[in-house]
Design a protein around this motif. Structure first.
Motif, PDB file in Angstrom:
ATOM      1  N   GLU A 156       0.821  -1.216   0.000  1.00  0.00           N
ATOM      2  CA  GLU A 156       0.000   0.000   0.000  1.00  0.00           C
ATOM      3  C   GLU A 156       0.851   1.261   0.000  1.00  0.00           C
ATOM      4  OE1 GLU A 156      -2.746  -0.437   3.224  1.00  0.00           O
ATOM      5  OE2 GLU A 156      -4.179  -1.575   2.001  1.00  0.00           O
ATOM      6  N   LYS A 157       1.981   1.228   0.661  1.00  0.00           N
ATOM      7  CA  LYS A 157       2.887   2.380   0.638  1.00  0.00           C
ATOM      8  C   LYS A 157       3.434   2.617  -0.767  1.00  0.00           C
ATOM      9  CE  LYS A 157       4.286   2.014   5.492  1.00  0.00           C
ATOM     10  NZ  LYS A 157       5.395   1.736   6.438  1.00  0.00           N
ATOM     11  N   ILE A 158       3.774   1.539  -1.449  1.00  0.00           N
ATOM     12  CA  ILE A 158       4.252   1.645  -2.828  1.00  0.00           C
ATOM     13  C   ILE A 158       3.136   2.173  -3.729  1.00  0.00           C
ATOM     14  CG2 ILE A 158       5.011   0.290  -4.838  1.00  0.00           C
ATOM     15  CD1 ILE A 158       6.494  -1.538  -2.843  1.00  0.00           C
ATOM     16  N   ILE A 159       1.935   1.670  -3.534  1.00  0.00           N
ATOM     17  CA  ILE A 159       0.789   2.074  -4.359  1.00  0.00           C
ATOM     18  C   ILE A 159       0.451   3.543  -4.136  1.00  0.00           C
ATOM     19  CG2 ILE A 159      -1.693   1.710  -4.717  1.00  0.00           C
ATOM     20  CD1 ILE A 159      -1.077  -1.310  -4.066  1.00  0.00           C
ATOM     21  N   ASP A 160       0.581   4.027  -2.904  1.00  0.00           N
ATOM     22  CA  ASP A 160       0.352   5.444  -2.632  1.00  0.00           C
ATOM     23  C   ASP A 160       1.312   6.316  -3.451  1.00  0.00           C
ATOM     24  OD1 ASP A 160      -1.738   5.051  -0.877  1.00  0.00           O
ATOM     25  OD2 ASP A 160      -0.483   5.127   0.925  1.00  0.00           O
ATOM     26  N   GLU A 161       2.570   5.887  -3.543  1.00  0.00           N
ATOM     27  CA  GLU A 161       3.550   6.624  -4.342  1.00  0.00           C
ATOM     28  C   GLU A 161       3.212   6.574  -5.820  1.00  0.00           C
ATOM     29  OE1 GLU A 161       7.800   6.374  -3.383  1.00  0.00           O
ATOM     30  OE2 GLU A 161       7.265   5.014  -1.760  1.00  0.00           O
ATOM     31  N   LEU A 162       2.762   5.412  -6.292  1.00  0.00           N
ATOM     32  CA  LEU A 162       2.363   5.274  -7.696  1.00  0.00           C
ATOM     33  C   LEU A 162       1.149   6.141  -8.011  1.00  0.00           C
ATOM     34  CD1 LEU A 162       2.764   1.413  -8.192  1.00  0.00           C
ATOM     35  CD2 LEU A 162       4.232   3.204  -9.150  1.00  0.00           C
ATOM     36  N   ASN A 163       0.209   6.190  -7.082  1.00  0.00           N
ATOM     37  CA  ASN A 163      -0.994   7.001  -7.292  1.00  0.00           C
ATOM     38  C   ASN A 163      -0.664   8.491  -7.317  1.00  0.00           C
ATOM     39  OD1 ASN A 163      -2.649   4.785  -7.510  1.00  0.00           O
ATOM     40  ND2 ASN A 163      -3.360   4.850  -5.391  1.00  0.00           N
ATOM     41  N   TYR A 164       0.297   8.903  -6.495  1.00  0.00           N
ATOM     42  CA  TYR A 164       0.723  10.309  -6.530  1.00  0.00           C
ATOM     43  C   TYR A 164       1.418  10.613  -7.849  1.00  0.00           C
ATOM     44  CZ  TYR A 164       3.157  14.635  -5.454  1.00  0.00           C
ATOM     45  OH  TYR A 164       3.633  15.918  -5.503  1.00  0.00           O
ATOM     46  N   LEU A 165       2.256   9.674  -8.312  1.00  0.00           N
ATOM     47  CA  LEU A 165       2.902   9.846  -9.609  1.00  0.00           C
ATOM     48  C   LEU A 165       1.851   9.944 -10.713  1.00  0.00           C
ATOM     49  CD1 LEU A 165       5.524   9.948 -11.296  1.00  0.00           C
ATOM     50  CD2 LEU A 165       5.441   7.443 -11.406  1.00  0.00           C
ATOM     51  N   SER A 166       0.796   9.121 -10.631  1.00  0.00           N
ATOM     52  CA  SER A 166      -0.296   9.177 -11.612  1.00  0.00           C
ATOM     53  C   SER A 166      -0.953  10.552 -11.627  1.00  0.00           C
ATOM     54  CB  SER A 166      -1.363   8.125 -11.292  1.00  0.00           C
ATOM     55  OG  SER A 166      -0.875   6.822 -11.487  1.00  0.00           O
ATOM     56  N   ALA A 167      -1.091  11.134 -10.441  1.00  0.00           N
ATOM     57  CA  ALA A 167      -1.783  12.420 -10.317  1.00  0.00           C
ATOM     58  C   ALA A 167      -0.989  13.573 -10.907  1.00  0.00           C
ATOM     59  CB  ALA A 167      -2.085  12.710  -8.850  1.00  0.00           C
ATOM     60  N   LYS A 168       0.323  13.399 -11.083  1.00  0.00           N
ATOM     61  CA  LYS A 168       1.130  14.497 -11.612  1.00  0.00           C
ATOM     62  C   LYS A 168       1.792  14.151 -12.949  1.00  0.00           C
ATOM     63  CE  LYS A 168       5.480  13.432  -9.197  1.00  0.00           C
ATOM     64  NZ  LYS A 168       6.601  14.001  -8.424  1.00  0.00           N
ATOM     65  N   SER A 169       1.320  13.109 -13.619  1.00  0.00           N
ATOM     66  CA  SER A 169       1.893  12.695 -14.900  1.00  0.00           C
ATOM     67  C   SER A 169       0.845  12.769 -16.001  1.00  0.00           C
ATOM     68  CB  SER A 169       2.432  11.265 -14.803  1.00  0.00           C
ATOM     69  OG  SER A 169       3.459  11.170 -13.850  1.00  0.00           O
ATOM     70  N   LYS A 170       1.332  13.025 -17.226  1.00  0.00           N
ATOM     71  CA  LYS A 170       0.412  13.224 -18.329  1.00  0.00           C
ATOM     72  C   LYS A 170       1.112  12.896 -19.647  1.00  0.00           C
ATOM     73  CE  LYS A 170      -3.271  16.585 -19.183  1.00  0.00           C
ATOM     74  NZ  LYS A 170      -3.784  17.918 -18.815  1.00  0.00           N
ATOM     75  N   ASN A 171       0.328  12.577 -20.652  1.00  0.00           N
ATOM     76  CA  ASN A 171       0.834  12.356 -22.000  1.00  0.00           C
ATOM     77  C   ASN A 171       1.565  13.609 -22.494  1.00  0.00           C
ATOM     78  OD1 ASN A 171       0.918  12.170 -24.925  1.00  0.00           O
ATOM     79  ND2 ASN A 171      -0.618  10.568 -24.784  1.00  0.00           N
ATOM     80  N   GLU A 172       2.715  13.411 -23.129  1.00  0.00           N
ATOM     81  CA  GLU A 172       3.530  14.548 -23.569  1.00  0.00           C
ATOM     82  C   GLU A 172       2.831  15.412 -24.620  1.00  0.00           C
ATOM     83  OE1 GLU A 172       7.155  13.036 -25.155  1.00  0.00           O
ATOM     84  OE2 GLU A 172       6.182  11.889 -26.750  1.00  0.00           O
ATOM     85  N   LEU A 173       1.760  14.927 -25.240  1.00  0.00           N
ATOM     86  CA  LEU A 173       1.015  15.724 -26.208  1.00  0.00           C
ATOM     87  C   LEU A 173       0.384  16.960 -25.564  1.00  0.00           C
ATOM     88  CD1 LEU A 173      -0.764  12.890 -28.245  1.00  0.00           C
ATOM     89  CD2 LEU A 173       1.222  14.245 -28.945  1.00  0.00           C
ATOM     90  N   PHE A 174       0.268  16.945 -24.222  1.00  0.00           N
ATOM     91  CA  PHE A 174      -0.333  18.071 -23.503  1.00  0.00           C
ATOM     92  C   PHE A 174       0.722  19.044 -22.961  1.00  0.00           C
ATOM     93  CE2 PHE A 174      -3.596  14.825 -23.359  1.00  0.00           C
ATOM     94  CZ  PHE A 174      -4.777  15.517 -23.525  1.00  0.00           C
ATOM     95  N   ILE A 175       1.973  18.911 -23.389  1.00  0.00           N
ATOM     96  CA  ILE A 175       3.072  19.662 -22.763  1.00  0.00           C
ATOM     97  C   ILE A 175       2.924  21.170 -22.910  1.00  0.00           C
ATOM     98  CG2 ILE A 175       4.611  19.609 -24.791  1.00  0.00           C
ATOM     99  CD1 ILE A 175       6.923  19.066 -22.783  1.00  0.00           C
ATOM    100  N   GLU A 176       2.259  21.622 -23.979  1.00  0.00           N
ATOM    101  CA  GLU A 176       2.128  23.067 -24.187  1.00  0.00           C
ATOM    102  C   GLU A 176       1.305  23.738 -23.091  1.00  0.00           C
ATOM    103  OE1 GLU A 176      -1.848  23.528 -26.979  1.00  0.00           O
ATOM    104  OE2 GLU A 176       0.117  23.789 -27.904  1.00  0.00           O
ATOM    105  N   GLU A 177       0.534  22.945 -22.335  1.00  0.00           N
ATOM    106  CA  GLU A 177      -0.251  23.525 -21.245  1.00  0.00           C
ATOM    107  C   GLU A 177       0.621  23.983 -20.080  1.00  0.00           C
ATOM    108  OE1 GLU A 177      -4.399  20.971 -21.843  1.00  0.00           O
ATOM    109  OE2 GLU A 177      -3.083  20.529 -20.152  1.00  0.00           O
ATOM    110  N   GLN A 178       1.837  23.436 -19.969  1.00  0.00           N
ATOM    111  CA  GLN A 178       2.759  23.803 -18.874  1.00  0.00           C
ATOM    112  C   GLN A 178       2.045  23.711 -17.517  1.00  0.00           C
ATOM    113  OE1 GLN A 178       5.028  27.484 -19.622  1.00  0.00           O
ATOM    114  NE2 GLN A 178       4.336  27.389 -21.748  1.00  0.00           N
TER     115      GLN A 178
END
Length: 271
Positions: A156-178
């Motif tokens: 669960e500790k590992i999953i919490d870190e993965l979920n936080y990473l999910s919350a701040k990661s995005k497809n690079e096609l959206f990079i212009e949004e900064q």
């Protein structure tokens, strides 16, 4: 990250945000990129599948069952590092008639129930982060009984870190949004005894709004407590089609407690 992050919005939203001194942090499942919450998860599943063999099957199979069960409870408010982006005016600020509210990112650091982070677009960096987070799982062969509560807590500790990473990661096609995000990850527990849900580490009660036939949960982030040394709003940028008069914005802001705010206009010739 720069000191100012910009929230693009229409004039109605601007008025409500300033008068109520409140931002809404909405469920990550209702973002403009419907695949976004699964972006990191798909990479995690692929990496685990590539690493699974007959010796590690029990460990990874148990981890994935816990991972599927522990879905992210993530709520965000979106901002941009760019103060005058045509794509943002078009998408989020009523086609340029709205404003961009320049929030002081340092102000939110005082609240330990939220995190402020730039969105991560680089897939290579995302892969490195996933590998780093999963390393303890890959290396724990002889440490656990994989059916034990101790192993579940470890996962669960590992999953919490993965979920936080999910919350701040995005497809690079959206990079212009900064994009920059304020992220809230409350604990939500179903209490079958009382037939209610219990909330812990939440910034407000869970609220709901109805949009286009959907019911969207959100939390309220207040910015009512501040002083001149650490004000929440530093500037307002008027959109390229804005009709608002500078003096009237200044009066509106001052009457709601925001006196030291710079008023700027978009440099775009977009009409």
């Amino acid at each position: 990250m720069g000191n100012i992050m910009y929230h693009y919005c229409n004039v109605d939203a601007f008025k409500a945000i300033i008068q109520n001194k409140t931002l809404w942090l909405s469920s990550v499942y209702n973002l403009n990129d419907y695949k976004e919450i699964h972006w990191i998860k798909e990479k995690v599943l692929k990496k685990i599948q590539e690493s699974t063999n007959k010796n590690s099957y029990e460990k990874f199979h148990t981890f994935l069952k816990i991972y599927e069960k522990k879905q992210p409870n993530v709520y965000i408010a979106s901002f941009s590092q760019g103060e005058d982006l045509l794509s943002q005016w078009r998408a989020y600020a009523n086609d340029g008639y709205g404003v961009a509210i320049g929030f002081n990112s340092s102000y939110f650091k005082e609240n330990n129930l939220i995190k402020t982070s730039k969105v991560l677009y680089d897939e290579k960096v995302q892969e490195r982060e996933i590998k780093k987070i999963l390393t303890p799982l890959f290396e724990c062969e002889n440490k656990f009984n994989f059916n034990s509560s101790k192993f579940e807590n470890f996962c669960e500790k590992i999953i919490d870190e993965l979920n936080y990473l999910s919350a701040k990661s995005k497809n690079e096609l959206f990079i212009e949004e900064q994009e920059v995000r304020v992220i809230h990850n409350p604990i939500i527990i179903e209490d079958k005894k009382t037939k209610r849900f219990i909330f812990k580490k939440n910034i407000s009660p869970m609220m709901f709004r109805a949009v286009c036939g959907n019911l969207i949960p959100y939390f309220e982030l207040k910015f009512t407590n501040f002083n001149e040394e650490n004000e929440p709003i530093l500037e307002i940028v008027k959109g390229p089609k804005s009709k608002i008069i500078d003096q009237e914005i200044k009066i509106f802001l001052a009457n709601n407690g925001f006196y030291n705010v710079k008023i700027k206009s978009s440099k775009s010739s977009y009409r």
